[in-house]
Design a protein around this motif. Sequence first.
Motif, PDB file in Angstrom:
ATOM      1  N   LEU A 192       0.894  -1.236  -0.038  1.00  0.00           N
ATOM      2  CA  LEU A 192      -0.162  -0.070   0.140  1.00  0.00           C
ATOM      3  C   LEU A 192       0.835   1.218   0.015  1.00  0.00           C
ATOM      4  N   ARG A 193       1.877   1.195   0.740  1.00  0.00           N
ATOM      5  CA  ARG A 193       2.746   2.507   0.818  1.00  0.00           C
ATOM      6  C   ARG A 193       3.449   2.716  -0.599  1.00  0.00           C
ATOM      7  N   HIS A 194       3.293   1.915  -1.730  1.00  0.00           N
ATOM      8  CA  HIS A 194       3.868   1.969  -3.161  1.00  0.00           C
ATOM      9  C   HIS A 194       2.732   2.490  -3.909  1.00  0.00           C
ATOM     10  N   LYS A 195       1.621   2.502  -3.451  1.00  0.00           N
ATOM     11  CA  LYS A 195       0.403   2.908  -4.253  1.00  0.00           C
ATOM     12  C   LYS A 195       0.020   2.102  -5.391  1.00  0.00           C
ATOM     13  N   HIS A 255     -13.658  -1.110   2.099  1.00  0.00           N
ATOM     14  CA  HIS A 255     -12.888  -1.440   0.650  1.00  0.00           C
ATOM     15  C   HIS A 255     -11.392  -0.985   1.241  1.00  0.00           C
ATOM     16  N   ILE A 256     -10.287  -1.387   0.379  1.00  0.00           N
ATOM     17  CA  ILE A 256      -9.033  -0.962   0.639  1.00  0.00           C
ATOM     18  C   ILE A 256      -8.585   0.294   0.176  1.00  0.00           C
ATOM     19  N   PRO A 257      -7.942   1.076   0.984  1.00  0.00           N
ATOM     20  CA  PRO A 257      -7.835   2.446   0.734  1.00  0.00           C
ATOM     21  C   PRO A 257      -7.012   2.842  -0.792  1.00  0.00           C
ATOM     22  N   GLY A 258      -7.406   3.477  -1.537  1.00  0.00           N
ATOM     23  CA  GLY A 258      -6.881   3.823  -2.762  1.00  0.00           C
ATOM     24  C   GLY A 258      -7.483   2.785  -3.843  1.00  0.00           C
ATOM     25  N   ALA A 259      -8.366   1.824  -3.496  1.00  0.00           N
ATOM     26  CA  ALA A 259      -8.727   1.111  -4.547  1.00  0.00           C
ATOM     27  C   ALA A 259      -9.663   1.513  -5.513  1.00  0.00           C
ATOM     28  N   ILE A 260      -9.786   1.152  -6.951  1.00  0.00           N
ATOM     29  CA  ILE A 260     -10.724   1.858  -7.948  1.00  0.00           C
ATOM     30  C   ILE A 260     -11.746   0.562  -7.949  1.00  0.00           C
ATOM     31  N   HIS A 261     -12.981   1.146  -7.781  1.00  0.00           N
ATOM     32  CA  HIS A 261     -14.130   0.430  -7.933  1.00  0.00           C
ATOM     33  C   HIS A 261     -14.610   0.244  -9.535  1.00  0.00           C
ATOM     34  N   ILE A 262     -14.413  -0.869  -9.909  1.00  0.00           N
ATOM     35  CA  ILE A 262     -15.009  -1.091 -11.323  1.00  0.00           C
ATOM     36  C   ILE A 262     -15.652  -2.628 -11.081  1.00  0.00           C
ATOM     37  N   PRO A 263     -17.023  -2.530 -10.913  1.00  0.00           N
ATOM     38  CA  PRO A 263     -17.690  -3.869 -10.735  1.00  0.00           C
ATOM     39  C   PRO A 263     -17.530  -4.960 -11.961  1.00  0.00           C
ATOM     40  N   LEU A 264     -17.411  -6.098 -11.946  1.00  0.00           N
ATOM     41  CA  LEU A 264     -17.054  -7.037 -12.595  1.00  0.00           C
ATOM     42  C   LEU A 264     -17.859  -6.979 -14.037  1.00  0.00           C
ATOM     43  N   GLY A 265     -19.174  -6.605 -13.818  1.00  0.00           N
ATOM     44  CA  GLY A 265     -20.041  -6.400 -15.294  1.00  0.00           C
ATOM     45  C   GLY A 265     -19.690  -5.266 -15.919  1.00  0.00           C
ATOM     46  N   VAL A 288      -1.902  -0.517  -8.198  1.00  0.00           N
ATOM     47  CA  VAL A 288      -3.470  -0.353  -8.652  1.00  0.00           C
ATOM     48  C   VAL A 288      -3.963  -1.551  -7.939  1.00  0.00           C
ATOM     49  N   ILE A 289      -5.054  -0.953  -7.274  1.00  0.00           N
ATOM     50  CA  ILE A 289      -5.978  -2.305  -6.732  1.00  0.00           C
ATOM     51  C   ILE A 289      -7.418  -1.890  -7.419  1.00  0.00           C
ATOM     52  N   VAL A 290      -8.130  -2.990  -8.024  1.00  0.00           N
ATOM     53  CA  VAL A 290      -9.334  -2.841  -8.719  1.00  0.00           C
ATOM     54  C   VAL A 290     -10.200  -3.634  -7.848  1.00  0.00           C
ATOM     55  N   ASP A 291     -11.100  -3.252  -7.353  1.00  0.00           N
ATOM     56  CA  ASP A 291     -12.287  -3.965  -6.549  1.00  0.00           C
ATOM     57  C   ASP A 291     -13.326  -4.224  -7.479  1.00  0.00           C
ATOM     58  N   VAL A 292     -13.930  -5.430  -7.838  1.00  0.00           N
ATOM     59  CA  VAL A 292     -15.072  -5.846  -8.670  1.00  0.00           C
ATOM     60  C   VAL A 292     -16.366  -5.972  -8.121  1.00  0.00           C
ATOM     61  N   ARG A 293     -16.303  -5.811  -6.829  1.00  0.00           N
ATOM     62  CA  ARG A 293     -17.782  -6.115  -6.071  1.00  0.00           C
ATOM     63  C   ARG A 293     -18.634  -5.011  -6.621  1.00  0.00           C
ATOM     64  N   GLU A 294     -19.997  -5.287  -6.210  1.00  0.00           N
ATOM     65  CA  GLU A 294     -21.217  -4.480  -6.474  1.00  0.00           C
ATOM     66  C   GLU A 294     -21.165  -3.399  -5.790  1.00  0.00           C
ATOM     67  N   LEU A 295     -21.627  -2.114  -6.056  1.00  0.00           N
ATOM     68  CA  LEU A 295     -21.612  -0.849  -5.504  1.00  0.00           C
ATOM     69  C   LEU A 295     -22.154  -1.102  -3.995  1.00  0.00           C
ATOM     70  N   SER A 296     -23.129  -1.868  -3.891  1.00  0.00           N
ATOM     71  CA  SER A 296     -23.706  -1.829  -2.539  1.00  0.00           C
ATOM     72  C   SER A 296     -22.592  -2.628  -1.464  1.00  0.00           C
ATOM     73  N   GLU A 297     -21.959  -3.786  -1.999  1.00  0.00           N
ATOM     74  CA  GLU A 297     -20.721  -4.253  -1.261  1.00  0.00           C
ATOM     75  C   GLU A 297     -19.562  -3.090  -0.946  1.00  0.00           C
ATOM     76  N   TRP A 298     -19.322  -2.360  -1.982  1.00  0.00           N
ATOM     77  CA  TRP A 298     -18.276  -1.425  -1.890  1.00  0.00           C
ATOM     78  C   TRP A 298     -18.500  -0.567  -0.756  1.00  0.00           C
ATOM     79  N   MET A 299     -19.767  -0.183  -0.839  1.00  0.00           N
ATOM     80  CA  MET A 299     -20.126   0.881   0.167  1.00  0.00           C
ATOM     81  C   MET A 299     -20.438   0.439   1.491  1.00  0.00           C
ATOM     82  N   THR A 300     -21.038  -0.814   1.585  1.00  0.00           N
ATOM     83  CA  THR A 300     -21.526  -1.252   3.215  1.00  0.00           C
ATOM     84  C   THR A 300     -20.234  -2.041   3.729  1.00  0.00           C
TER      85      THR A 300
END
Length: 100
Positions: A13-16, A33-43, A18-30
């Motif tokens: 994480l200290r090296h920043k 998520h990992i700090p600095g992750a990009i949210h792109i649902p799998l679909g 690229v982390i992509v989180d492919v969960r749905e928005l509701s999962e991401w919000m509730t």
Amino acid sequence: MKEIMPYEVEQLLRHKPVIVDVRELSEWMTNGHIPGAIHIPLGQLEERAAELDPIADIIVVCRSGNRSEAACEWLQASGYRSYNMKGGMSSWFWNKDYGQ
């Protein structure tokens, strides 16, 4: 399939990375998520892949590792370097809670 363990991701994480989180928005919000992750649902991954750096190492996460495995397979077939975070966010939070 290349895999990376949650504790390894935390160390990076200290090296920043690229982390992509492919969960749905509701999962991401509730469920957090990992700090600095990009949210792109799998679909949406195929249509939004251009947002990702094609020469970066990409760490992909989901809840348990199944969707992120599918995302990694697609990314690798499309020429990206990707790593599936083994165990997903379930393991991430376990690692954070118990220091494993």
